[in-house]
Design a protein around this motif. Structure first.
Motif, PDB file in Angstrom:
ATOM      1  N   GLU A 110      -3.910   3.665  -0.574  1.00 58.29           N
ATOM      2  CA  GLU A 110      -4.403   2.941  -1.749  1.00 58.29           C
ATOM      3  C   GLU A 110      -3.436   1.814  -2.080  1.00 58.29           C
ATOM      4  O   GLU A 110      -2.239   1.894  -1.758  1.00 58.29           O
ATOM      5  N   PRO A 111      -3.927   0.754  -2.704  1.00 51.85           N
ATOM      6  CA  PRO A 111      -3.024  -0.356  -3.081  1.00 51.85           C
ATOM      7  C   PRO A 111      -1.901   0.133  -3.971  1.00 51.85           C
ATOM      8  O   PRO A 111      -2.100   0.985  -4.844  1.00 51.85           O
ATOM      9  N   GLU A 153      -5.121   8.276   4.540  1.00 49.53           N
ATOM     10  CA  GLU A 153      -5.630   7.827   3.244  1.00 49.53           C
ATOM     11  C   GLU A 153      -4.584   6.916   2.612  1.00 49.53           C
ATOM     12  O   GLU A 153      -3.389   7.240   2.604  1.00 49.53           O
ATOM     13  N   GLN A 165      -8.453  -5.396   3.712  1.00 50.08           N
ATOM     14  CA  GLN A 165      -9.514  -5.492   2.711  1.00 50.08           C
ATOM     15  C   GLN A 165      -8.989  -5.271   1.296  1.00 50.08           C
ATOM     16  O   GLN A 165      -9.695  -5.532   0.321  1.00 50.08           O
ATOM     17  N   GLY A 166      -7.756  -4.773   1.187  1.00 45.55           N
ATOM     18  CA  GLY A 166      -7.114  -4.637  -0.117  1.00 45.55           C
ATOM     19  C   GLY A 166      -7.668  -3.536  -1.003  1.00 45.55           C
ATOM     20  O   GLY A 166      -7.449  -3.561  -2.210  1.00 45.55           O
ATOM     21  N   LYS A 167      -8.350  -2.557  -0.402  1.00 48.55           N
ATOM     22  CA  LYS A 167      -8.946  -1.479  -1.187  1.00 48.55           C
ATOM     23  C   LYS A 167      -8.490  -0.121  -0.655  1.00 48.55           C
ATOM     24  O   LYS A 167      -8.053  -0.003   0.488  1.00 48.55           O
ATOM     25  N   ALA A 168      -8.627   0.907  -1.498  1.00 52.21           N
ATOM     26  CA  ALA A 168      -8.315   2.268  -1.061  1.00 52.21           C
ATOM     27  C   ALA A 168      -9.273   2.668   0.048  1.00 52.21           C
ATOM     28  O   ALA A 168     -10.439   2.263   0.068  1.00 52.21           O
ATOM     29  N   PHE A 169      -8.786   3.469   0.989  1.00 48.88           N
ATOM     30  CA  PHE A 169      -9.655   3.887   2.094  1.00 48.88           C
ATOM     31  C   PHE A 169      -9.189   5.218   2.667  1.00 48.88           C
ATOM     32  O   PHE A 169      -8.062   5.677   2.429  1.00 48.88           O
ATOM     33  N   PHE A 223       0.825  -1.202   0.000  1.00 48.76           N
ATOM     34  CA  PHE A 223       0.000   0.000   0.000  1.00 48.76           C
ATOM     35  C   PHE A 223       0.863   1.258   0.000  1.00 48.76           C
ATOM     36  O   PHE A 223       2.009   1.243   0.458  1.00 48.76           O
TER      37      PHE A 223
END
Length: 260
Positions: free
Chosen positions: A254-255, A252, A234-238, A197
């Protein structure tokens, strides 16, 4: 603030079991270790494994530890021995475990770290302080990568009293069951072959905004670290935004995608 790359991470709610260390350490090595140190060590082993770092090899990796109020269980045990046996017969083992940087000492020895080591005790925002410290260590060229480890203990007194008087503890204690928690992150300023990430934004500031604090399933200074690791899994941007006790943290991420 520039980007930070996360190459490995792990988190834990509750206490690590002896069998969890089977791939990394012998149970006899953990016999006298405080619970929060064990939890942080297990998460660190797993984060290094994910980041492709050999825990057994000497390394110049830095260490930034966040412990909130420290090893509260050992602190209370030490104080109990003073009350029961007097200053001269108080427990040296409990005292050693009560010191804030005892967790950092454990991690340095077991993970063979020789880089700079700093322990942050800032209650619920210890994780934010530890991330800032890790960033500064790397920016100053003191090391190429840093292990950010977070662990929080149970205050047995607060665990008994806080549920009875929630309004009294609300400004300083999140609502929820008292459970130990830990997390670890292997970070660097440059991506590696194992980078997972990219932290694109990280802010930690004082605030007057009256945003309702997140309701958690546990009460712990490790909340932000555990929540960050949970979102990473979860492997997603957050975007994680937490406002509590007059301070705000925004993360913030992101992968990481390799551009060919």
């Amino acid at each position: 603030m520039g980007k930070i790359f996360i190459n490995g991470f792990s988190y834990l709610l509750g206490d690590a079991a002896a069998e969890d260390f089977a791939p990394f350490a012998q149970p006899r090595q953990l016999r006298r270790m405080e619970a929060i140190a064990k939890n942080a060590l297990l998460c660190s082993f797993r984060a290094f494994e994910q980041a492709g770092i050999d825990p057994a090899s000497p390394k110049e990796t830095g260490l930034s530890v966040a412990v909130g109020a420290g090893s509260l269980e050992s602190t209370c045990k030490f104080m109990d021995t003073i009350i029961a046996d007097g200053d001269e017969l108080s427990s040296p083992t409990a005292f050693a475990g009560s010191v804030h940087n005892s967790t950092a000492h454990t991690l340095s020895v077991f993970l063979h770290l020789s880089g700079p080591s700093v322990t942050t005790g800032q209650f619920d925002f210890s994780f934010a302080g530890a991330l800032l410290t890790a960033r500064q260590i790397m920016e100053r060229g003191l090391c190429q990568d840093v292990l950010v480890a977070v662990a929080e203990d149970i205050n047995p007194v607060a665990a008994e009293i806080a549920p009875k008087y929630p309004a009294l503890f609300a400004p300083v204690v999140r609502q929820g069951a008292f459970t130990r928690a830990a997390a670890a992150f292997a970070v660097s300023l440059k991506p590696t072959a194992h980078t997972l990430f990219t932290v694109t934004k990280f802010e930690f500031t004082r605030t007057d905004n009256k945003i309702a604090p997140a309701q958690t399933a546990y009460s712990s200074a490790a909340y932000n670290a555990v929540e960050t690791a949970r979102l990473l899994s979860q492997g997603k941007a957050f975007c994680l935004r937490d406002n509590f006790a007059g301070a705000e943290m925004i993360v913030e991420a992101e992968p990481y995608v390799t551009v060919k």
